[in-house]
Design a protein around this motif. Structure first.
Motif, PDB file in Angstrom:
ATOM      1  N   THR A   1       0.760  -1.071   0.008  1.00 11.90           N
ATOM      2  CA  THR A   1       0.050   0.141   0.066  1.00 11.90           C
ATOM      3  C   THR A   1       0.831   1.208  -0.191  1.00 11.90           C
ATOM      4  OG1 THR A   1      -1.707  -1.087   1.290  1.00 11.90           O
ATOM      5  CG2 THR A   1      -1.854   1.336   1.193  1.00 11.90           C
ATOM      6  N   ASN A   2       1.934   1.435   0.923  1.00 18.12           N
ATOM      7  CA  ASN A   2       2.798   2.502   1.136  1.00 18.12           C
ATOM      8  C   ASN A   2       3.439   2.693  -0.294  1.00 18.12           C
ATOM      9  OD1 ASN A   2       1.778   3.019   3.528  1.00 18.12           O
ATOM     10  ND2 ASN A   2       3.642   1.891   4.677  1.00 18.12           N
ATOM     11  N   PHE A   3       4.009   1.531  -0.802  1.00 20.05           N
ATOM     12  CA  PHE A   3       4.821   1.416  -2.140  1.00 20.05           C
ATOM     13  C   PHE A   3       3.850   2.234  -3.233  1.00 20.05           C
ATOM     14  CE2 PHE A   3       6.569   0.114  -6.182  1.00 20.05           C
ATOM     15  CZ  PHE A   3       8.026   0.377  -5.829  1.00 20.05           C
ATOM     16  N   GLU A   4       2.582   1.755  -3.395  1.00 16.79           N
ATOM     17  CA  GLU A   4       1.835   2.125  -4.441  1.00 16.79           C
ATOM     18  C   GLU A   4       1.404   3.421  -4.335  1.00 16.79           C
ATOM     19  OE1 GLU A   4      -0.822  -1.947  -5.554  1.00 16.79           O
ATOM     20  OE2 GLU A   4      -1.492  -0.645  -3.828  1.00 16.79           O
ATOM     21  N   ARG A   5       1.104   4.159  -2.883  1.00 10.93           N
ATOM     22  CA  ARG A   5       1.013   5.373  -2.941  1.00 10.93           C
ATOM     23  C   ARG A   5       2.182   6.282  -3.078  1.00 10.93           C
ATOM     24  NH1 ARG A   5       0.285   5.711   2.471  1.00 10.93           N
ATOM     25  NH2 ARG A   5      -1.522   4.557   2.298  1.00 10.93           N
ATOM     26  N   GLU A   6       3.121   6.099  -2.811  1.00 12.60           N
ATOM     27  CA  GLU A   6       4.267   6.522  -2.826  1.00 12.60           C
ATOM     28  C   GLU A   6       4.840   6.899  -4.266  1.00 12.60           C
ATOM     29  OE1 GLU A   6       9.248   7.085  -1.208  1.00 12.60           O
ATOM     30  OE2 GLU A   6       7.561   5.809  -0.127  1.00 12.60           O
ATOM     31  N   HIS A   7       4.934   5.607  -5.138  1.00 15.78           N
ATOM     32  CA  HIS A   7       5.646   5.657  -6.377  1.00 15.78           C
ATOM     33  C   HIS A   7       4.299   5.532  -7.478  1.00 15.78           C
ATOM     34  CE1 HIS A   7       9.423   4.943  -4.738  1.00 15.78           C
ATOM     35  NE2 HIS A   7       8.871   4.280  -3.729  1.00 15.78           N
ATOM     36  N   ARG A   8       3.044   5.727  -7.235  1.00 16.07           N
ATOM     37  CA  ARG A   8       2.076   5.427  -8.158  1.00 16.07           C
ATOM     38  C   ARG A   8       2.041   4.382  -9.340  1.00 16.07           C
ATOM     39  NH1 ARG A   8       3.004  11.384  -7.605  1.00 16.07           N
ATOM     40  NH2 ARG A   8       1.236  12.421  -6.657  1.00 16.07           N
ATOM     41  N   ARG A   9       2.542   3.303  -8.818  1.00 11.78           N
ATOM     42  CA  ARG A   9       2.564   1.974  -9.458  1.00 11.78           C
ATOM     43  C   ARG A   9       1.660   0.729  -8.679  1.00 11.78           C
ATOM     44  NH1 ARG A   9       6.581   0.983 -13.722  1.00 11.78           N
ATOM     45  NH2 ARG A   9       7.379   3.053 -13.891  1.00 11.78           N
ATOM     46  N   LYS A  10       0.816   0.366  -9.660  1.00 15.81           N
ATOM     47  CA  LYS A  10       0.130  -0.736  -8.912  1.00 15.81           C
ATOM     48  C   LYS A  10       0.894  -1.890  -8.947  1.00 15.81           C
ATOM     49  CE  LYS A  10      -4.164  -2.283  -7.904  1.00 15.81           C
ATOM     50  NZ  LYS A  10      -3.957  -2.751  -6.556  1.00 15.81           N
ATOM     51  N   LEU A  11       0.747  -2.746  -7.699  1.00 17.13           N
ATOM     52  CA  LEU A  11       1.491  -3.892  -7.561  1.00 17.13           C
ATOM     53  C   LEU A  11       0.431  -4.986  -7.439  1.00 17.13           C
ATOM     54  CD1 LEU A  11       4.252  -3.117  -4.968  1.00 17.13           C
ATOM     55  CD2 LEU A  11       4.422  -3.104  -7.500  1.00 17.13           C
TER      56      LEU A  11
END
Length: 193
Positions: A176-186
């Protein structure tokens, strides 16, 4: 580093190797693979790729393409890519044939189709150890520029995972934090060895 990583794309040439090179340079325990039937590199035309078997040395590909058309393969970035690959390992390896390499803690793929193939392969293996493996897909276009961006994102994600005591307990927050910070869906899935 406490985890063992695998980087996987289709041909084990561009996206997985860019990430493999960067993570290796940063001290990670990392390997890389492809899931395709063959290794394909761009040729003189879209419908004329250069096709090799997995296990064909990068040096052989480099020398052959250098003889074929050095200007074309320098201009399209294939020769520099193969030169980088030579500094990482000797030949592309196929994911479905990697059982002898042991188990991984985290597998990072760069295309949904590859993610699905890795998950399917893991489900079809004998689950002897019942050791969990985290499989994450970070969608990256298969070109040199995007592969470089994807490798930096892969490094950041792996650093986040390394900073945890156990990824099993914090993976949802990390994603969740990675998606929010980098605007990339995982996408991710958990499988077993």
């Amino acid at each position: 580093m406490k985890f063992r990583y695998a980087m996987v794309c289709s041909s084990n040439q561009n996206r997985s190797m860019e990430s493999h090179a960067l993570l290796k340079k940063e001290g990670f325990d990392v390997s890389s693979y492809g899931t395709g039937q063959h290794v394909k590199l761009p040729g003189p035309a879209l419908r004329e790729p250069n096709v090799y078997d997995f296990g064909t040395p990068y040096k052989f590909m480099f020398d052959q393409l250098l003889r074929k058309d050095p200007q074309l393969y320098r201009r399209n970035g294939v020769l520099p890519m193969l030169k980088r690959n030579l500094g990482v390992k000797s030949a592309p390896q196929r994911w479905q044939e990697n059982a002898a390499d042991g188990s991984f803690d985290v597998v990072l793929t760069f295309e949904e189709k590859v993610f699905d193939m890795v998950i399917e392969d893991l489900h079809n293996r004998n689950h002897v150890f019942m050791k969990p493996v985290l499989v994450i897909n970070l969608e990256v276009k298969d070109n040199h520029e995007e592969a470089a961006v994807g490798a930096r994102l892969a490094l950041l994600l792996c650093q986040e995972l390394e900073a945890t005591e156990a990824w099993e307990e914090s993976i949802d927050d990390i994603i969740t934090n990675f998606e929010r910070e980098h605007r990339r869906k995982l996408s991710y899935s958990i499988s077993y060895y």
